[in-house]
Design a protein around this motif. Structure first.
Motif, PDB file in Angstrom:
ATOM      1  N   ASP A 138       0.809  -1.215   0.000  1.00 12.21           N
ATOM      2  CA  ASP A 138       0.000   0.000   0.000  1.00 12.21           C
ATOM      3  C   ASP A 138       0.847   1.272   0.000  1.00 12.21           C
ATOM      4  O   ASP A 138       0.313   2.370  -0.138  1.00 12.21           O
ATOM      5  CB  ASP A 138      -0.923   0.029   1.229  1.00 12.21           C
ATOM      6  CG  ASP A 138      -1.950  -1.093   1.202  1.00 12.21           C
ATOM      7  OD1 ASP A 138      -2.145  -1.680   0.121  1.00 12.21           O
ATOM      8  OD2 ASP A 138      -2.532  -1.382   2.253  1.00 12.21           O
ATOM      9  N   GLY A 139       2.154   1.122   0.192  1.00 15.48           N
ATOM     10  CA  GLY A 139       3.008   2.295   0.274  1.00 15.48           C
ATOM     11  C   GLY A 139       2.963   2.977   1.621  1.00 15.48           C
ATOM     12  O   GLY A 139       3.451   4.100   1.774  1.00 15.48           O
ATOM     13  N   HIS A 140       2.382   2.307   2.631  1.00 11.32           N
ATOM     14  CA  HIS A 140       2.292   2.902   3.959  1.00 11.32           C
ATOM     15  C   HIS A 140       3.668   2.979   4.620  1.00 11.32           C
ATOM     16  O   HIS A 140       3.918   3.859   5.446  1.00 11.32           O
ATOM     17  CB  HIS A 140       1.332   2.096   4.833  1.00 11.32           C
ATOM     18  CG  HIS A 140       0.876   2.807   6.053  1.00 11.32           C
ATOM     19  ND1 HIS A 140       0.321   4.070   6.032  1.00 11.32           N
ATOM     20  CD2 HIS A 140       0.899   2.450   7.366  1.00 11.32           C
ATOM     21  CE1 HIS A 140       0.017   4.451   7.258  1.00 11.32           C
ATOM     22  NE2 HIS A 140       0.369   3.493   8.086  1.00 11.32           N
ATOM     23  N   VAL A 141       4.543   2.034   4.286  1.00 12.51           N
ATOM     24  CA  VAL A 141       5.938   2.095   4.690  1.00 12.51           C
ATOM     25  C   VAL A 141       6.791   1.846   3.450  1.00 12.51           C
ATOM     26  O   VAL A 141       6.379   1.149   2.525  1.00 12.51           O
ATOM     27  CB  VAL A 141       6.292   1.068   5.797  1.00 12.51           C
ATOM     28  CG1 VAL A 141       5.516   1.352   7.059  1.00 12.51           C
ATOM     29  CG2 VAL A 141       6.047  -0.349   5.332  1.00 12.51           C
ATOM     30  N   GLU A 142       7.992   2.435   3.422  1.00 13.47           N
ATOM     31  CA  GLU A 142       8.877   2.270   2.263  1.00 13.47           C
ATOM     32  C   GLU A 142       9.783   1.064   2.422  1.00 13.47           C
ATOM     33  O   GLU A 142      10.094   0.369   1.452  1.00 13.47           O
ATOM     34  CB  GLU A 142       9.719   3.528   2.058  1.00 13.47           C
ATOM     35  CG  GLU A 142      10.574   3.470   0.803  1.00 13.47           C
ATOM     36  CD  GLU A 142      11.271   4.777   0.502  1.00 13.47           C
ATOM     37  OE1 GLU A 142      12.118   4.802  -0.403  1.00 13.47           O
ATOM     38  OE2 GLU A 142      10.973   5.786   1.186  1.00 13.47           O
ATOM     39  N   ILE A 143      10.210   0.826   3.642  1.00 12.27           N
ATOM     40  CA  ILE A 143      11.084  -0.314   3.912  1.00 12.27           C
ATOM     41  C   ILE A 143      10.742  -0.842   5.295  1.00 12.27           C
ATOM     42  O   ILE A 143      10.320  -0.087   6.175  1.00 12.27           O
ATOM     43  CB  ILE A 143      12.572   0.097   3.820  1.00 12.27           C
ATOM     44  CG1 ILE A 143      13.473  -1.137   3.843  1.00 12.27           C
ATOM     45  CG2 ILE A 143      12.948   1.092   4.911  1.00 12.27           C
ATOM     46  CD1 ILE A 143      14.894  -0.848   3.387  1.00 12.27           C
ATOM     47  N   ALA A 144      10.883  -2.149   5.466  1.00 12.77           N
ATOM     48  CA  ALA A 144      10.479  -2.758   6.729  1.00 12.77           C
ATOM     49  C   ALA A 144      11.479  -3.829   7.129  1.00 12.77           C
ATOM     50  O   ALA A 144      12.288  -4.291   6.318  1.00 12.77           O
ATOM     51  CB  ALA A 144       9.080  -3.375   6.601  1.00 12.77           C
ATOM     52  N   ALA A 145      11.425  -4.223   8.384  1.00 12.96           N
ATOM     53  CA  ALA A 145      12.152  -5.384   8.878  1.00 12.96           C
ATOM     54  C   ALA A 145      11.123  -6.418   9.270  1.00 12.96           C
ATOM     55  O   ALA A 145      10.132  -6.094   9.922  1.00 12.96           O
ATOM     56  CB  ALA A 145      13.034  -5.015  10.072  1.00 12.96           C
ATOM     57  N   ALA A 146      11.335  -7.643   8.853  1.00  9.30           N
ATOM     58  CA  ALA A 146      10.327  -8.666   9.113  1.00  9.30           C
ATOM     59  C   ALA A 146      10.961 -10.044   9.154  1.00  9.30           C
ATOM     60  O   ALA A 146      12.072 -10.264   8.667  1.00  9.30           O
ATOM     61  CB  ALA A 146       9.240  -8.623   8.042  1.00  9.30           C
ATOM     62  N   MET A 147      10.214 -10.957   9.728  1.00  8.16           N
ATOM     63  CA  MET A 147      10.625 -12.354   9.787  1.00  8.16           C
ATOM     64  C   MET A 147      10.336 -13.020   8.452  1.00  8.16           C
ATOM     65  O   MET A 147       9.279 -12.842   7.867  1.00  8.16           O
ATOM     66  CB  MET A 147       9.828 -13.036  10.915  1.00  8.16           C
ATOM     67  CG  MET A 147      10.025 -14.523  11.040  1.00  8.16           C
ATOM     68  SD  MET A 147       9.003 -15.154  12.402  1.00  8.16           S
ATOM     69  CE  MET A 147       9.197 -16.925  12.151  1.00  8.16           C
ATOM     70  N   LEU A 148      11.290 -13.773   7.952  1.00  9.75           N
ATOM     71  CA  LEU A 148      11.090 -14.510   6.708  1.00  9.75           C
ATOM     72  C   LEU A 148      10.423 -15.853   6.993  1.00  9.75           C
ATOM     73  O   LEU A 148      10.553 -16.399   8.077  1.00  9.75           O
ATOM     74  CB  LEU A 148      12.448 -14.741   6.017  1.00  9.75           C
ATOM     75  CG  LEU A 148      13.178 -13.485   5.527  1.00  9.75           C
ATOM     76  CD1 LEU A 148      14.489 -13.871   4.855  1.00  9.75           C
ATOM     77  CD2 LEU A 148      12.310 -12.687   4.565  1.00  9.75           C
ATOM     78  N   PRO A 149       9.674 -16.399   6.006  1.00  7.18           N
ATOM     79  CA  PRO A 149       9.468 -15.863   4.654  1.00  7.18           C
ATOM     80  C   PRO A 149       8.351 -14.826   4.612  1.00  7.18           C
ATOM     81  O   PRO A 149       7.505 -14.775   5.508  1.00  7.18           O
ATOM     82  CB  PRO A 149       9.077 -17.104   3.851  1.00  7.18           C
ATOM     83  CG  PRO A 149       8.348 -17.958   4.852  1.00  7.18           C
ATOM     84  CD  PRO A 149       9.055 -17.733   6.169  1.00  7.18           C
ATOM     85  N   ILE A 150       8.358 -14.011   3.546  1.00  4.73           N
ATOM     86  CA  ILE A 150       7.313 -13.024   3.312  1.00  4.73           C
ATOM     87  C   ILE A 150       6.330 -13.594   2.308  1.00  4.73           C
ATOM     88  O   ILE A 150       6.714 -14.063   1.238  1.00  4.73           O
ATOM     89  CB  ILE A 150       7.902 -11.709   2.751  1.00  4.73           C
ATOM     90  CG1 ILE A 150       8.862 -11.093   3.773  1.00  4.73           C
ATOM     91  CG2 ILE A 150       6.795 -10.720   2.405  1.00  4.73           C
ATOM     92  CD1 ILE A 150       8.210 -10.658   5.054  1.00  4.73           C
ATOM     93  N   GLU A 151       5.063 -13.592   2.661  1.00  6.80           N
ATOM     94  CA  GLU A 151       4.037 -14.101   1.756  1.00  6.80           C
ATOM     95  C   GLU A 151       3.728 -13.074   0.677  1.00  6.80           C
ATOM     96  O   GLU A 151       3.761 -11.872   0.913  1.00  6.80           O
ATOM     97  CB  GLU A 151       2.770 -14.442   2.539  1.00  6.80           C
ATOM     98  CG  GLU A 151       2.960 -15.554   3.566  1.00  6.80           C
ATOM     99  CD  GLU A 151       1.677 -15.865   4.306  1.00  6.80           C
ATOM    100  OE1 GLU A 151       0.645 -15.245   3.976  1.00  6.80           O
ATOM    101  OE2 GLU A 151       1.715 -16.714   5.215  1.00  6.80           O
ATOM    102  N   GLY A 152       3.424 -13.559  -0.513  1.00  7.24           N
ATOM    103  CA  GLY A 152       3.077 -12.683  -1.612  1.00  7.24           C
ATOM    104  C   GLY A 152       4.260 -12.447  -2.532  1.00  7.24           C
ATOM    105  O   GLY A 152       5.423 -12.692  -2.174  1.00  7.24           O
ATOM    106  N   GLU A 153       3.968 -11.960  -3.722  1.00 12.36           N
ATOM    107  CA  GLU A 153       5.003 -11.711  -4.706  1.00 12.36           C
ATOM    108  C   GLU A 153       5.343 -10.220  -4.772  1.00 12.36           C
ATOM    109  O   GLU A 153       4.634  -9.382  -4.237  1.00 12.36           O
ATOM    110  CB  GLU A 153       4.527 -12.193  -6.082  1.00 12.36           C
ATOM    111  CG  GLU A 153       4.208 -13.693  -6.128  1.00 12.36           C
ATOM    112  CD  GLU A 153       3.727 -14.127  -7.493  1.00 12.36           C
ATOM    113  OE1 GLU A 153       3.520 -13.255  -8.358  1.00 12.36           O
ATOM    114  OE2 GLU A 153       3.542 -15.344  -7.691  1.00 12.36           O
TER     115      GLU A 153
END
Length: 302
Positions: A138-153
């Protein structure tokens, strides 16, 4: 079509209500209602249905939400790129960090970023890892830190750390004197855990199921301090990252290593492949790599 009205509409859907959207947008509820009403009049369609617990999208509203999110994402990327052509590193950088480990890894990154780039307004937005994909899309954040894996393409990832979970329990717990414990030995324990939007829950549930049991959870919270308080009170035990446990200073708690299996996962910076990467975001990545000690893959910043 009014871009402001689209932004109000998307935020109402994202926050599931006019009151919460009003707080995040810093706009009065009547102004938001009026803008969305004008949008509905323009298309002669109803997009939202107000309900006691929030809002519900009509079929037409679902289409508008998906399209408007993309439009706003592109508009924000355009604005960032044009600003970058006019100046070096400035503007606003919205970074998504998980409450569980955000301060553990990124406290020093934030300090160094603010020292080097005081002209950038840094907005830290906390989400559970399961929410980051939507926020990035959605463009609400430009970059993030997250636990892998990330769902979606459509996402690019840059691993910066490998985490391991340990058992946090009260000093009076039956396992408090142990140095190591297997996951199966926790089958009869009562747990306290993060709320469902934290991806780590999925990992814990999956491995517990492989060991033949489903964890019994007596309480949940999205705040680490509350989870630690629950454990201290004897409400249950918790499986938390070792880096988090190291930062907890309390004589009333004990940390026990979990083996067989070792519960580990990768932490990564994540960004959307089709979104323009601003100079401030590039600066954030560079500083993070220096502070956390990882090499940036050129593909991630291409």
């Amino acid at each position: 079509m009014d871009m402001r009205a689209l932004r109000y509409f998307v935020e109402v859907v994202r926050q599931n209500g006019f009151r919460r959207a009003s707080a995040t947008l810093h706009v009065t509820q009547p102004a938001i209602s009026r803008a969305i009403g004008q949008l509905e009049e323009e298309f002669e369609l109803n997009f939202l249905v107000r309900e006691p617990r929030g809002v519900c999208l009509t079929p037409e509203g679902d289409v508008l939400y998906r399209r408007a999110s993309l439009i706003l994402q592109q508009a924000d990327s355009l604005a960032s790129e044009l600003r970058d052509l006019r100046s070096m590193v400035s503007g606003t950088l919205r970074v998504g960090l998980p409450p569980m480990t955000g301060s553990t890894f990124f406290g020093d990154v934030i300090t160094e970023f603010r020292r080097q780039y005081p002209g950038v307004q840094l907005q830290i937005i906390e989400y559970g890892s399961n929410q980051f994909a939507g926020a990035l899309s959605d463009g609400h954040v430009e970059i993030a830190a997250a636990m892998l894996p990330i769902e979606g393409e459509g996402f690019l990832t840059q691993t910066f750390a490998r985490e391991r979970l340990a058992l946090l329990c009260s000093r009076d717990h039956r396992l408090a004197a142990r140095k190591k414990v297997t996951l199966r030995e926790l089958s009869d324990e009562t747990f306290v855990a993060f709320t469902s939007d934290f991806k780590v829950n999925n990992l814990i549930d999956r491995l517990c199921n492989q060991e033949g049991f489903e964890p019994s959870v007596s309480g949940r919270s999205s705040h680490l301090d509350l989870l630690v308080s629950m454990v201290t009170s004897g409400m249950g035990v918790a499986l938390l990252p070792v880096t988090v446990c190291r930062g907890i200073r309390s004589s009333r708690l004990r940390v026990v290593t979990v083996i067989d299996p070792v519960i580990s996962f990768d932490q990564a910076l994540v960004r959307h492949r089709d979104t323009y990467l601003s100079r401030s975001a590039r600066a954030w990545i560079e500083i993070a790599s220096e502070v956390l000690g990882f090499h940036v893959d050129p593909v991630f910043v291409a």
